[in-house]
Design an enzyme around this catalytic site. Structure first.
Site, PDB file in Angstrom:
ATOM      1  N   LYS A   1       0.863  -1.188   0.000  1.00 23.19           N
ATOM      2  CA  LYS A   1       0.000   0.000   0.000  1.00 23.19           C
ATOM      3  C   LYS A   1       0.889   1.225   0.000  1.00 23.19           C
ATOM      4  CE  LYS A   1      -4.475   0.827   0.191  1.00 23.19           C
ATOM      5  NZ  LYS A   1      -5.514   0.004  -0.483  1.00 23.19           N
TER       6      LYS A   1
HETATM    7  P1  NAD Z   1     -13.002   7.808  -3.018  1.00 20.04           P
HETATM    8  O1  NAD Z   1     -12.008   8.821  -2.669  1.00 20.04           O
HETATM    9  O2  NAD Z   1     -13.390   7.625  -4.457  1.00 20.04           O
HETATM   10  O3  NAD Z   1     -14.363   8.043  -2.201  1.00 20.04           O
HETATM   11  C1  NAD Z   1     -14.409   8.154  -0.800  1.00 20.04           C
HETATM   12  C2  NAD Z   1     -15.802   8.604  -0.388  1.00 20.04           C
HETATM   13  O4  NAD Z   1     -15.829   8.689   1.041  1.00 20.04           O
HETATM   14  C3  NAD Z   1     -16.184   9.993  -0.912  1.00 20.04           C
HETATM   15  O5  NAD Z   1     -17.555  10.019  -1.233  1.00 20.04           O
HETATM   16  C4  NAD Z   1     -15.887  10.890   0.286  1.00 20.04           C
HETATM   17  O6  NAD Z   1     -16.659  12.096   0.276  1.00 20.04           O
HETATM   18  C5  NAD Z   1     -16.313   9.972   1.415  1.00 20.04           C
HETATM   19  N1  NAD Z   1     -15.758  10.372   2.713  1.00 20.04           N
HETATM   20  C6  NAD Z   1     -14.541  10.905   2.971  1.00 20.04           C
HETATM   21  N2  NAD Z   1     -14.433  11.169   4.288  1.00 20.04           N
HETATM   22  C7  NAD Z   1     -15.589  10.787   4.859  1.00 20.04           C
HETATM   23  C8  NAD Z   1     -16.101  10.828   6.173  1.00 20.04           C
HETATM   24  N3  NAD Z   1     -15.376  11.306   7.186  1.00 20.04           N
HETATM   25  N4  NAD Z   1     -17.355  10.334   6.391  1.00 20.04           N
HETATM   26  C9  NAD Z   1     -18.086   9.854   5.362  1.00 20.04           C
HETATM   27  N5  NAD Z   1     -17.668   9.800   4.097  1.00 20.04           N
HETATM   28  C10 NAD Z   1     -16.433  10.264   3.855  1.00 20.04           C
HETATM   29  O7  NAD Z   1     -12.451   6.428  -2.407  1.00 20.04           O
HETATM   30  P2  NAD Z   1     -12.806   4.951  -2.849  1.00 20.04           P
HETATM   31  O8  NAD Z   1     -11.823   4.507  -3.868  1.00 20.04           O
HETATM   32  O9  NAD Z   1     -14.264   4.850  -3.118  1.00 20.04           O
HETATM   33  O10 NAD Z   1     -12.433   4.149  -1.503  1.00 20.04           O
HETATM   34  C11 NAD Z   1     -13.321   4.060  -0.410  1.00 20.04           C
HETATM   35  C12 NAD Z   1     -12.882   2.921   0.495  1.00 20.04           C
HETATM   36  O11 NAD Z   1     -12.870   1.697  -0.245  1.00 20.04           O
HETATM   37  C13 NAD Z   1     -11.490   3.064   1.101  1.00 20.04           C
HETATM   38  O12 NAD Z   1     -11.486   2.482   2.385  1.00 20.04           O
HETATM   39  C14 NAD Z   1     -10.634   2.213   0.176  1.00 20.04           C
HETATM   40  O13 NAD Z   1      -9.456   1.747   0.804  1.00 20.04           O
HETATM   41  C15 NAD Z   1     -11.589   1.094  -0.118  1.00 20.04           C
HETATM   42  N6  NAD Z   1     -11.276   0.357  -1.352  1.00 20.04           N
HETATM   43  C16 NAD Z   1     -11.215   1.005  -2.549  1.00 20.04           C
HETATM   44  C17 NAD Z   1     -10.958   0.268  -3.686  1.00 20.04           C
HETATM   45  C18 NAD Z   1     -10.959   0.900  -5.056  1.00 20.04           C
HETATM   46  O14 NAD Z   1     -10.880   0.159  -6.056  1.00 20.04           O
HETATM   47  N7  NAD Z   1     -11.057   2.207  -5.190  1.00 20.04           N
HETATM   48  C19 NAD Z   1     -10.745  -1.121  -3.601  1.00 20.04           C
HETATM   49  C20 NAD Z   1     -10.822  -1.753  -2.351  1.00 20.04           C
HETATM   50  C21 NAD Z   1     -11.098  -0.988  -1.238  1.00 20.04           C
END
Ligand code: NAD
Length: 429
Positions: free
Chosen positions: A118
């Protein structure tokens, strides 16, 4: 008991929920269930390599700012390191290390030939211009140039990064080695070797795992009431696919708060609204505002935390009303809250299973990139669904046979596979 990692700083304070300590606790529980010896446990609990680089960047006003950029490579026993890069103000080395360890178990659980890594930079990307973000991304990856590569370590997007940053990183790496290297990152734009289906992949995987869990209870997605925290890459894709499958999405949120509708939100319209309002969902017609805290405790069938870690804790777990909690984010349920949910018979679909769709399609993208043969979206989705459903059933089977929670079942499968490979490879020298 695992000894302290020599490579990591101490947690901020004893009261703080340390994601790395939490990840080690899950590892210890799995090791105990599998009867692993202490030596193996010690190896698996330590990241293999921890790198912090400094990133000097010239801001648009001419000032120079120096940022820290982390990359933690937890294990490469099964194959090249693989893991996303996060741009978020709360990024710490211990958080990145925890997420790297999760990636190792996730890839092993899904049967993908990767280890776990990561990366992260503690910044709020909204406070930087596109030009500044490009300079930050390029300098970060050029500082790590000797540590990454298509058969060494393959970054991908995570919170705060997207296909745009992956394109800059792929270009920086390629220019430095002198030829185009599509396999060095995944989650790239289609024009430079990205895969069809990658953008929706993590959300699609969440939908598939929720669908399978409901089927286990003799239910379908039709009419199921779902609340989703986070409307970014993962949350919005999960919302859209669940909506298409007939579920009623009663609430979604972003960091600025959420929107609620008892009859269900029109998700395609909400996506258009968010795109037109710089990702803001507030003020969406025919919805009322709801706080992130209230969203988590809504009466609903399925709760999907798809934003940050540590959202369901000892403080709010007793108010959670959902019967299924699907961890779309990494580590959104704390250890104590997880135990409380399990004790109440709530099905917790663990992150290393529920959000694995992204890394599965990243793997498929990498396979296409290194073979220079590209597939249609239907094939990508079909291959991904096959791996996800297979992993789900292995977890269910393990949970039933060993009489353990789904999380412990998933961990024992992931940790067990890496431990076996480590034993077979032996310790060098
Ligand atoms: P992103 O940046 O696209 O979206 C994050 C979302 O969370 C946004 O809508 C943001 O406004 C919201 N957010 C931020 N702070 C917040 C808070 N304090 N309370 C509520 N909402 C809040 O990120 P993403 O890629 O969608 O990732 C989200 C999660 O999924 C993370 O934990 C990431 O590690 C996990 N994840 C992502 C992927 C991927 O392919 N992108 C894969 C596996 C896991």
């Amino acid at each position: 008991m695992i000894s302290k990692s020599l490579l990591l700083p101490e947690p901020a304070s004893p009261a703080h929920i340390c994601p790395f300590d939490q990840a080690c606790s899950y590892l210890e529980a799995a090791a105990k269930e599998l009867n692993l010896n202490q030596g193996l446990l010690e190896i698996l609990s330590h990241p293999r390599k921890v790198v912090t680089v400094s990133i000097p960047v010239k801001l648009d006003d001419g000032e120079i700012q120096v940022l820290a950029g982390h990359r933690v490579q937890h294990s490469d026993v099964l194959g090249p390191y693989k893991g996303g890069i996060r741009y978020h103000p709360a990024v710490t080395l211990r958080e990145v290390s925890a997420l790297a360890m999760l990636m190792t178990w996730k890839c092993a659980l899904l049967g993908i030939p990767y280890g776990g890594a990561k990366g992260g930079i503690p910044i709020d990307p909204k406070r930087y211009s596109v030009g500044e973000l490009e300079r930050i991304s390029r300098r970060y990856i050029s500082e790590l140039i000797k540590d990454i590569g298509p058969s060494v370590d393959i970054p991908a997007p995570d919170m705060g990064t997207s296909a745009r940053e992956m394109a800059w990183m792929m270009d920086t790496y390629s220019v430095n080695v002198g030829h185009a290297v599509p396999g060095v990152v995944t989650g790239k734009p289609l024009s430079i070797g990205g895969s069809l289906g990658r953008e929706m992949a993590t959300g699609r995987g969440v939908m598939i795992i929720v669908r399978e869990a409901l089927a286990e209870q003799g239910k379908s997605l039709v009419g199921v009431r779902v609340a989703i925290q986070g409307f970014g890459n993962v949350g919005s894709a999960a919302a859209e696919l669940l909506y298409e499958a007939g579920a009623k999405i009663i609430a979604v949120s972003t960091g600025a708060g959420g929107v609620f509708s008892d009859i269900g939100l029109d998700i395609p319209q909400l996506k258009v609204y968010a795109a037109e309002n710089r990702k803001s969902i507030m003020g969406f017609p025919e919805s009322v505002p709801i706080s992130n805290a209230d969203l988590l405790t809504l009466p609903c069938d399925v709760l999907i935390p798809a934003a940050l870690e540590n959202q369901i804790t000892e403080e709010n777990v007793n108010q959670v009303q959902a019967q299924i909690v699907a961890e779309a984010a990494n580590g959104p349920v704390t250890l104590e809250a997880n135990l409380a949910l399990e004790a109440r018979g709530v099905t917790v679909l663990p992150d290393i299973l529920a959000n694995a769709g992204g890394v599965v399609v990243s793997y498929l993208e990498w396979v296409q990139g290194i073979s220079y043969v590209f597939w249609d979206e239907e094939r990508v989705n079909r291959e991904m669904e096959h791996l996800m459903v297979h992993a789900y059933h292995r977890v269910i089977h393990q949970s039933k046979v060993r009489q353990i929670s789904l999380r412990l079942a998933a961990y024992t499968l992931g940790v067990g596979r890496v431990a076996q490979a480590l034993t077979d490879r032996g310790l060098y020298p």
